[in-house]
Design an enzyme around this catalytic site. Structure first.
Site: not given
Ligand SMILES: [Zn+2]
Length: 257
Positions: A82, A96, A149, A219
């Site tokens: 992101h 995040e 992430h 993740e």
């Protein structure tokens, strides 16, 4: 007319001469003592300087030299997920894109010490297209691609790692090495190494589709979980080092043996 000295006068003169000799001797002794004292002080300073020199500076010089002489073995790619207009997941007053950047920077500095240069999709809060990230990695000649992430759900904690849907051996090795190091660094849960995407095991996340190199998408704990967040903050540097170690080992296995 000559002066005849009396015994008394002669004695007085002799005594006076003795006194003068004694004064001269005392003066010489004082000067000698002063000389010895100043030599001692100067010597002491020298010794102190010598101690200081051997105790500190050579280490610093050595470290500086070591830092300069870490040979660059190769390039890997660290993708901070992101960024900019895309905040990613948000929960518990966290975003995040901020977490992924912090971790990516920690990994980069740990990799540098191991002689691996980390190219990054971003080093600040800027927008980078998801598909472009893999392209940048290819262009930079990176040999491994790791995308960072954080997860979000109403419930759940721990780390999961996504690799391409066709389950390539080298990407699986990268993911396995990473999970192993993260487990020894301390995570809440190993949620496994998974192929494809959450909705479709035959599809791939863009980060696993574009790079021409072994890749995985981590993740890194749930941003919606207090314990995962606490660990993330407390162990940021430990996680950075763990990731660097795993990336290094994979790099060695794939390209240096
Ligand atoms: Zn994300």
């Amino acid at each position: 007319m000559s002066h005849q000295y009396t015994d008394e006068e002669i004695i007085r003169v002799i005594l006076e001469q003795r006194r003068q000799r004694r004064r001269k001797m005392m003066r010489r002794r004082r000067i000698a003592a002063l000389l010895v004292l100043s030599l001692l002080i100067l010597g002491g300073c020298g010794a102190f300087r010598a101690l200081h020199h051997t105790g500190d500076s050579p280490d610093k010089t050595k470290n500086a030299a070591a830092a300069k002489t870490v040979k660059i073995r190769g390039t890997v790619f660290i993708d901070a997920g992101h960024g900019g207009s895309d905040p990613g997941a948000q929960a518990l007053n966290r975003t995040e894109k901020d977490d992924t950047l912090r971790l990516a920077l920690a990994v980069r500095s740990a990799l540098k010490k191991r002689g691996l240069q980390a190219e990054m999709s971003r080093t600040d809060d800027t927008s980078v297209d998801r598909a472009k990230r893999g392209e940048i990695a290819n262009r930079k000649g990176a040999k491994l691609f790791v995308s960072l992430h954080r997860n979000k759900a109403s419930q759940g904690q721990g780390v999961e790692i996504w690799i391409p849907s066709d389950d390539p051996k080298d990407s699986r090795l990268l993911a396995e090495n990473i999970m192993k190091e993260l487990k020894s660094a301390g995570i809440t849960e190993d949620r496994g190494i998974r192929t494809g995407t959450l909705p479709d095991p035959k599809d791939d996340y863009q980060e696993n589709k574009t790079p021409d190199m072994p890749s995985c998408l981590i993740e890194f704990g749930f941003i919606s979980d207090e314990t995962d967040n606490r660990l993330f903050d407390e162990k940021l540097n430990t996680y950075g080092k763990a990731l660097a170690k795993a990336i290094d080992h994979t790099y060695q296995s794939l390209y240096e043996t």
